[in-house]
Design an enzyme around this catalytic site. Structure first.
Site, PDB file in Angstrom:
ATOM      1  N   ASP A  60      -0.835   7.715   9.861  1.00 29.63           N
ATOM      2  CA  ASP A  60      -1.209   6.645  10.797  1.00 29.63           C
ATOM      3  C   ASP A  60       0.031   5.915  11.321  1.00 29.63           C
ATOM      4  OD1 ASP A  60      -0.378   5.456   8.502  1.00 29.63           O
ATOM      5  OD2 ASP A  60      -2.119   4.161   8.234  1.00 29.63           O
TER       6      ASP A  60
ATOM      7  N   ASN B  93       4.041  -5.646   5.795  1.00 34.13           N
ATOM      8  CA  ASN B  93       2.796  -6.362   6.134  1.00 34.13           C
ATOM      9  C   ASN B  93       3.078  -7.745   6.712  1.00 34.13           C
ATOM     10  OD1 ASN B  93       0.934  -4.367   5.432  1.00 34.13           O
ATOM     11  ND2 ASN B  93       1.095  -4.894   3.257  1.00 34.13           N
TER      12      ASN B  93
ATOM     13  N   SER C 248       0.825  -1.217   0.000  1.00 37.48           N
ATOM     14  CA  SER C 248       0.000   0.000   0.000  1.00 37.48           C
ATOM     15  C   SER C 248       0.855   1.262   0.000  1.00 37.48           C
ATOM     16  CB  SER C 248      -0.926   0.006   1.213  1.00 37.48           C
ATOM     17  OG  SER C 248      -0.166  -0.070   2.403  1.00 37.48           O
TER      18      SER C 248
ATOM     19  N   HIS D 188       1.525   4.785   6.863  1.00 35.77           N
ATOM     20  CA  HIS D 188       1.354   5.245   5.478  1.00 35.77           C
ATOM     21  C   HIS D 188       1.771   6.695   5.320  1.00 35.77           C
ATOM     22  CE1 HIS D 188      -1.375   1.733   5.685  1.00 35.77           C
ATOM     23  NE2 HIS D 188      -0.878   1.526   4.467  1.00 35.77           N
TER      24      HIS D 188
ATOM     25  N   GLY E 201      -1.879  -4.113   1.185  1.00 38.97           N
ATOM     26  CA  GLY E 201      -2.108  -5.347   1.934  1.00 38.97           C
ATOM     27  C   GLY E 201      -1.229  -6.500   1.506  1.00 38.97           C
TER      28      GLY E 201
END
Ligand code: CA
Length: 727
Positions: free
Chosen positions: A702, A611, A552, A705, A581
């Site tokens: 966040d 991830n 992502s 990201h 993802g």
């Protein structure tokens, strides 16, 4: 016996072993079928049919009640058997793969110690059989009626008759005429039956016709109390049982909203005489059903009942012919004086749902398809009537055959020889395994069963679904039908923790590293669309100079990073190959399934692995191996492309954040993958950090990201490297 083996070894050393094998080295007759569930075998307590010939093997030998496959699907199970290794080691993860026949297999090793080897029937591994003195196989799934067989010279021949009988004829022909009677043999007689679409032989078309076969208790399972993915299955009798192929109703499909349209290809292959017998058996019942449907007389449950009866009777009719085959082979051994010196095994590539959980087909780790029949007769060793509860698996067959033949068992084999269990009358020795490992990989394919894996002990079963990150735990003693996962019940907390440890340890033991096992996420609609877009994009981007590959954070160049991309990369025809993802295993899948299209960029920028950390806090060593595999794929497919391998970006609130530390540990390893010729390790992580090691939300909103400011920092930090590489 021992003395003779020593003598044989001695003679082999002298190089004169060809004629010197002791006569009592047993032959091995491996009778194998496709999709034959234990619930439909007398020796396993079938309530719905009788299999006197298969049962004879148990009566005169042993039946294993805790026999399991490693991956419940046709091709993979066969590859596990040939290699003695789990799917991730033999490379045949899913149907449609091609078996790498250059690898070690037990038939090759049996040949080396003087056995003659043959396989007749269903093979289903795409590449031609290797390691067999004789073979004659069905193409792919093969046909029930008038099947084609591939000959050793590559030609195809069609034979009139019924497949199960023809395979038996051919096996007996080889035993009678084809083999060298001076050598021990290992013959694999492998049936297509009772695989879908369950086309019975003419002699059994009306077997069970006037009976009602009892329904399994879970035929109307509502899938509550377990992973939410169960509901997504496409293998139910209620919704996925087709008009022609499964129901044997003649086209056209009169109720397409009730039955998927799929014709009965077997019927089209039949001779006029075969068709006449078929129609005489099916048409009266079919017409009555259609009339009742037209009259609107049937409730949903009436239709389900009819489907179940049609399904189970056809299935059992096919089984009956397999049982006949076993009888013919056992009789032939006896009539030819070979019964005493031939080990006979009956097995099937996995189990099957005979309406349990509302299903046909296999794949799931639930008992009915996890179990594999395993019955064995070994005169002189097994006294007969033995019922074993030892936990055995199809990866054990290869080492068993090797030990029986007096061959060495290579270290790479993961299964264990069953010989100690067999010589102990079916009792597992003290050091036998406590649990088996299972893994299913065929995601986003027919029947829509998700990737999952797990462990089973004699009492418990733990399953893991990576897509939803769900655990399911079953207490098989209290819930043998597996209707209620107890993973979140406090009274099972210790058992759950213990099984999770066993799961992790077994995966380590078998060297299962999911970070390196190609995995599609094609069962997620969003991913499927994005992946398709990338494939098309890469087809049209032959001029791309830079390719960004990742998750992502890379995909975000099309979101928060759009403006910066326009400025820095659009002028260089850059291509974005990021999917939110994705873990390393998904990128591995994509790069080997069309994502590189026609691109041949000067530079590929790779940032992947966070991830694997975020979803699973996966061991850094394992993640690094996933990155390594991606690098290897890129080097092979794009040999002139320079790869910028980014350190996995920092994440989380502070320096002691566990996920950030996991990424630090990954970076420590992947840094060494740089070769400073084509692979350039570029660590720009400082650019995202404040002086005190925290991350500002103005850079990562966040703490994972990037914001637009974050993307600008990335571009600025990367620019000198791109310039150095000639961009
Ligand atoms: Ca199968």
């Amino acid at each position: 016996m021992k003395k003779l083996l020593v003598l044989a070894t001695f003679l082999m050393l002298l190089g004169s072993y060809r004629t010197a094998w002791p006569a009592d080295r047993p032959n091995i007759l491996f009778i194998f079928s496709d999709d034959h569930a234990c619930q439909a075998i007398g020796a396993y307590g079938s309530k719905i049919n009788k299999t006197p010939n298969i049962d004879r093997i148990a009566k005169e030998g042993a039946v294993f009640r805790h026999s399991f496959c490693a991956n419940s699907i046709c091709g993979p199970s066969r590859a596990c058997i040939l290699t003695g290794k789990h799917s991730h080691k033999n490379g045949f993860l899913r149907n449609g793969n091609r078996f790498d026949s250059s690898q070690m297999t037990f038939p090759k090793l049996l040949q080396q110690v003087g056995y003659q080897t043959a396989i007749i029937g269903k093979w289903h591994l795409s590449s031609d059989p290797v390691g067999f003195d004789y073979w004659e196989i069905l193409p792919g799934q093969g046909s029930y009626y008038n099947p084609d067989f591939i000959q050793m010279d590559g030609s195809r021949k069609r034979f009139e008759g019924y497949c199960t009988d023809l395979i038996t004829d051919k096996a007996i022909d080889w035993l009678q005429e084809g083999r060298d009677a001076d050598k021990p043999f290992m013959l694999m007689c492998q049936h297509k039956a009772p695989h879908r679409n369950w086309a019975p032989p003419p002699r059994y078309l009306t077997l069970f016709q006037d009976q009602e076969i009892p329904e399994p208790a879970t035929l109307r399972d509502d899938y509550s109390g377990r992973s939410k993915l169960l509901k997504e299955n496409e293998m139910s009798l209620a919704r996925h049982f087709s008009w022609g192929h499964d129901m044997k109703l003649k086209e056209p499909n009169l109720f397409p909203d009730r039955f998927p349209s799929l014709g009965n290809g077997e019927y089209r292959r039949m001779t006029a005489e075969q068709k006449a017998a078929w129609d005489a058996a099916y048409e009266p019942e079919n017409q009555a059903f259609i009339e009742a449907m037209k009259a609107g007389k049937l409730t949903d449950d009436d239709i389900l009942k009819f489907k179940y009866q049609r399904y189970i009777k056809d299935y059992l009719r096919c089984v009956q012919a397999v049982d006949d085959s076993v009888g013919r082979l056992l009789n032939w051994l006896e009539d030819n004086g070979l019964a005493d010196n031939t080990i006979v095994i009956y097995s099937s590539d996995q189990g099957f749902y005979l309406g349990e959980h509302g299903w046909y087909d296999k794949r799931w780790m639930f008992e009915e398809s996890l179990k594999m029949p395993f019955l064995i007769r070994w005169p002189g060793v097994l006294t007969g009537g033995i019922e074993s509860d030892a936990l055995i698996q199809n990866i054990d067959y290869a080492p068993t055959f090797l030990e029986i033949a007096g061959a060495e068992i290579p270290e790479e084999i993961q299964g264990r020889s069953l010989v100690p269990v067999l010589k102990n009358n079916g009792q597992a020795p003290a050091d036998w395994r406590d649990a088996i490992y299972y893994a299913y990989y065929e995601n986003a394919a027919v029947h829509n069963v998700p990737v999952h894996d797990g462990v089973r002990t004699d009492r418990y079963k733990l399953m893991y679904f990576p897509r939803t990150r769900e655990w399911n735990l079953f207490d098989l003693e209290r819930d043998p039908q597996e209707l209620n996962s107890v993973h979140d019940e406090p009274s099972y907390a210790e058992i759950l923790a213990g099984l999770q440890k066993r799961y992790r340890d077994l995966r380590k033991f078998y060297e299962v590293n999911t970070a390196t096992i190609p995995a599609t996420r094609g069962d997620e609609p969003g991913w499927r669309q994005r992946n398709q877009l990338l494939i098309e994009r890469a087809q049209q981007a032959a001029d791309a100079q830079i390719a960004f590959i990742g998750d992502s954070i890379t995909q975000g160049w099309e979101g928060a990073g759009k403006k910066v991309w326009e400025e820095f990369y659009a002028p260089r025809q850059a291509i974005n190959l990021g999917i939110g993802g994705d873990r390393t295993e998904h990128v591995i899948w994509r790069l080997t399934h069309g994502n590189l299209g026609r691109i041949q960029p000067k530079v590929a920028v790779l940032m992947i692995g966070t991830n694997n950390t975020g979803h699973l806090l996966q061991d850094p060593q394992e993640v690094a191996q996933g990155v390594r595999k991606i690098l290897d794929i890129l080097r092979e497919k794009l040999p002139d492309t320079h790869i910028v391998l980014h350190a996995v970006f920092p994440r989380g609130p502070h320096e002691m954040d566990l996920m950030r530390l996991n990424n630090v540990a990954i970076n420590q390893i992947i840094r060494r993958y740089a070769d400073d010729e084509f692979i350039h390790y570029v660590d720009i992580n400082d650019h995202f950090l404040e002086p005190d090691g925290t991350i500002s939300r103005s850079v990562m909103h966040d703490l994972l990201h990037l914001t637009e400011a974050g993307y600008r920092r990335w571009a600025n930090a990367l620019e000198p490297t791109l310039k150095e590489l000639g961009l």
